[in-house]
Design a protein around this motif. Structure first.
Motif: not given
Length: 223
Positions: A33, A36, A41-42, A44, A46-47
């Motif tokens: 991602h 960052w 942000s976590s 997971s 979905k992140s």
């Protein structure tokens, strides 16, 4: 897991991890991602923006289509689960590569050239169609003009011929009428003399054709 990121460029990076014998799945999941922020942000699934899957026989993967001068978080797990902190690494991409920049420029120039060529072809096709349509129209008008002139000439000839025939027919009818009138006038005079013998005392002036038949002596017996 001992994850490392090597060969970082402005658009690619190689992710390396050690093989794990305890991985029960048949693939590794590589998630990454951009931009960052560990505080917002976590960890997971979905992140993460993208996720790639590679077979367990491999222990490296080249991440492509990255943005230059950007901070990325990459994580590797042996199953489709949320990664932990020790399964992730943070790296920064470099500036845009000169080769990739030149390739981008070439692609842009090629796209512009192709677009211009297509537009020029379309314009040339439209102009050619317009010229052909105009030529065909002028040729059709010329042919129509010639046909109209020949038709008028034919009508004039037919009218002249009809007029001549009509004049000749009128002349014939006039001659016939004159002959009929002469015959009728001579017959009427003769019939008048026969019915009224006393009229014979005075000379009768017959027509040109009846002079030969009717004498002008005033004698009824001669008639």
């Amino acid at each position: 897991m001992g994850i490392t990121v090597q060969n970082i460029t402005g658009s690619t990076a190689m992710v390396i991890w050690p093989k794990m014998a305890s991985c029960v799945d048949s693939f590794y999941s590589i998630m990454y991602h951009p931009n960052w922020n560990s505080m917002l942000s976590s960890y997971s699934r979905k992140s993460f923006q993208k996720e790639e899957r590679v077979p367990t026989t491999r222990s490296s993967f080249i991440v492509e289509n990255l943005a230059p001068l950007t901070t990325y978080m990459v994580c590797v797990t042996c199953q489709s689960a949320n990664p932990s902190h020790d399964q992730c690494r943070v790296f920064n991409t470099l500036e845009r590569d000169p080769a990739s920049a030149s390739n981008t420029k070439k692609e842009l120039a090629l796209g512009i050239w192709l677009t211009s060529s297509v537009l020029l072809l379309i314009i040339a096709a439209v102009l050619l169609y317009g010229c052909l349509h105009l030529l065909c129209r002028r040729r059709r008008e010329r042919l129509q003009g010639r046909n109209g002139t020949s038709t008028e000439q034919d009508h004039g000839k037919a009218w002249t011929k009809s007029t001549a025939c009509t004049s000749e027919e009128l002349g014939r009818q006039s001659q016939r009428m004159q002959d009929t009138e002469e015959k009728h006038s001579g017959g009427i005079q003769l019939a008048t003399i026969i019915e009224n013998p006393s009229v014979c005392k005075e000379p009768v002036m017959p027509t040109s054709k009846s002079r030969e038949r009717v004498p002008t002596t005033g004698q009824c017996s001669a008639i």
